[in-house]
Motif scaffolding. Structure first.
Motif, short mmCIF file in Angstrom:
data_model
loop_
_atom_site.label_atom_id
_atom_site.label_comp_id
_atom_site.label_asym_id
_atom_site.label_seq_id
_atom_site.Cartn_x
_atom_site.Cartn_y
_atom_site.Cartn_z
N HIS A 78 0.83 -1.21 0.00
CA HIS A 78 0.00 0.00 0.00
C HIS A 78 0.87 1.26 0.00
CE1 HIS A 78 -3.27 -2.76 0.64
NE2 HIS A 78 -2.73 -3.19 1.78
N TYR A 80 3.12 4.11 -3.04
CA TYR A 80 3.18 4.57 -4.44
C TYR A 80 3.87 3.55 -5.33
CZ TYR A 80 4.24 7.53 -8.47
OH TYR A 80 4.34 8.03 -9.73
N GLY A 82 4.49 0.33 -4.46
CA GLY A 82 4.14 -1.04 -4.14
C GLY A 82 5.15 -1.70 -3.24
N ALA A 125 6.34 1.61 -9.68
CA ALA A 125 4.88 1.57 -9.53
C ALA A 125 4.24 0.81 -10.69
CB ALA A 125 4.33 2.98 -9.44
N ASN A 128 5.16 -2.98 -10.48
CA ASN A 128 4.47 -3.63 -9.35
C ASN A 128 2.95 -3.51 -9.45
OD1 ASN A 128 6.88 -4.43 -8.12
ND2 ASN A 128 7.10 -2.48 -7.08
N LYS A 130 0.92 -1.02 -9.73
CA LYS A 130 0.20 0.07 -9.05
C LYS A 130 -0.37 1.04 -10.07
CE LYS A 130 0.13 0.22 -5.21
NZ LYS A 130 -0.75 -0.47 -4.25
#
Length: 467
Positions: A78, A80, A82, A125, A128, A130
């Motif tokens: 949780h 930016y 990950g 990000a 991962n 995001k």
């Protein structure tokens, strides 16, 4: 090309220079919980509670206070990037930020903490999951937005509006591919899958939806890049006056002396949120003045690179032989607007007309105006918007890049070829299926589901460090 390993990285995330607040950001890499805890204790003297702002002292290796500020800890996933992320928000002086940055590198040496490369936080990000690639690009576009409309559109892209439309298109293409593949796999079936499922109608709907997305993407690209507009014409026809009238400020020197402008004067203005890069150039004429010759050569260089040419003429003289020679040298296919300036010195007021070419097609647009008195300027602004393809009231526009437009055009071409093969029936179903597959790949390249590492390197290397 950017590194794709998962070492912990650190960077100053705020712009260079002095400011009230400066931010140092650390992303601890995959499985970096141990690194995060060690860094928190080394830098802040304590373990930070997740997602809670803590006022702490940032300390050096000997325990001396470097600065005091807010520390934040975002555990994976949780965050930016990950990964486990720590943000230190202190005073924005360049010296104190460098001290904190060096302390981070020193404290993280055991975990191979290193300086982040440009765009590496956002790249992680993306890697991962995001953000998708279109959203990641929107981060940079939001930072670089030069107008309010561009910023709002970049925000929509960052929120996923563009990506959602692309994924919806991909889902429709996949559904149609399944029908075609089913027909290929079971040719002996009596039921014609394609006719029963209205494959032709589905393909037409996909094509129509793609065209709508492409229209919005074109406008989004226009908001991002703007339009390069070159003012060209003979000396003393009012190019500098027109620049000043469009900009609403006295940017260029205006005199009755021909040849006053020796070099280009550039200014970016906005019309309906679209950036227009207006370039005033030296007057085009035969001259023995060496400095003026250089200015004229540069004028033709700017004309070659323009998106639109505003060919200025004196309304009292109309199109002279010299003007015709200048127009003949304009690049083929370049949009040209003929501007008859100084109309306040004639009996005809501001107006716009479209000259019909010899072949019957719509020819050049001709606008009569007075730059000195700012009469008819709105007519010119409206014509520039028309050339740009801008449509008023398009609040749903999302920012797009040239690579997005290329991919969308390629996908549309594959869909057109798929439609041609579909008309041939069972004889060409394999080619129908292949064109659908290629269209899907082009669409997937926009969000990054099918993207080469080389392209990722180019995209993220243009980001600022710390983002």
């Amino acid at each position: 090309m950017l590194s794709i390993d998962s070492d912990p990285i650190v960077a100053i995330a705020t712009a260079p220079g002095r400011g009230g607040i400066g931010v140092v950001r650390i992303s601890c890499g995959r499985g970096g919980e141990a690194a995060a805890e060690a860094l928190m204790r080394a830098l802040c003297g304590q373990t930070l509670p997740p997602r809670h702002a803590s006022y702490v002292a940032f300390v050096d290796g000997g325990g001396a206070v470097l600065d005091r500020g807010i520390a934040l800890y975002f555990p994976a996933p949780h965050s930016y990037t990950g990964e486990h992320v720590i943000e230190l928000q202190g005073h924005g002086g360049p010296v104190v930020l460098q001290l904190v940055l060096q302390r981070c590198l020193e404290a993280g040496k055991a975990f191979a903490l290193r300086l982040a490369e440009p765009g590496e936080f956002t790249r992680r990000a993306f890697l991962n999951d995001k953000l998708d690639l279109a959203q990641a690009e929107a981060v940079a576009d939001l930072i670089e937005a030069s107008t309010e409309a561009a910023a709002r559109s970049a925000g929509r892209s960052l929120e996923g509006a563009f990506s959602q439309d692309i994924r919806a298109l991909v889902d429709e293409v996949i559904a149609l591919r399944m029908l075609v593949e089913a027909t290929l796999d079971f040719p002996e079936e009596e039921i014609d899958f394609l006719e029963a499922a209205d494959a032709h109608g589905k393909l037409a709907h996909i094509h129509e939806r793609l065209d709508r997305v492409l229209i919005e993407a074109r406008q989004g690209a226009l908001l991002r890049e703007g339009l390069s507009v070159v003012l060209a014409g003979q000396p003393n026809v009012g190019k500098s006056s027109l620049l000043n009238a469009l900009a609403g400020a006295e940017l260029a020197i205006v005199t009755p002396v021909a040849g006053t402008t020796r070099d280009k004067v550039a200014q970016t203005i906005q019309i309906e949120g679209i950036p227009l890069h207006i370039i005033d150039t030296a007057g085009l004429r035969e001259t023995e003045d060496e400095v003026e010759k250089i200015g004229i050569a540069r004028t033709w260089g700017e004309i070659e690179k323009a998106d639109v040419i505003l060919h200025l003429l004196d309304a009292r003289a109309g199109v002279t032989a010299e003007d015709a020679l200048i127009a003949a040298r304009f690049p083929t296919g370049m949009p040209v607007v003929r501007v008859l300036n100084k109309t306040d010195l004639t009996d005809v007021g501001p107006e716009v007309s479209r000259l019909v070419a010899a072949d019957g097609d719509s020819g050049i647009c001709e606008i009569r105006l007075s730059a000195k008195k700012s009469e008819g300027i709105d007519l010119l602004r409206a014509e520039l918007l028309r050339i740009a393809g801008w449509q008023a009231g398009t609040e749903s526009v999302y920012l797009a890049r040239e690579r997005h437009l290329i991919a969308l055009r390629a996908a549309r071409e594959h869909l057109s070829l798929a439609a041609e093969h579909a008309e041939l029936g069972n004889r060409s179903l394999d080619l129908f299926a292949e064109e659908l597959r290629l269209a899907q790949e082009e669409l997937n390249s926009i969000t990054g589901e099918f993207t080469s590492d080389d392209l990722l390197g180019v995209i993220f290397s243009r980001f600022c460090i710390g983002k």
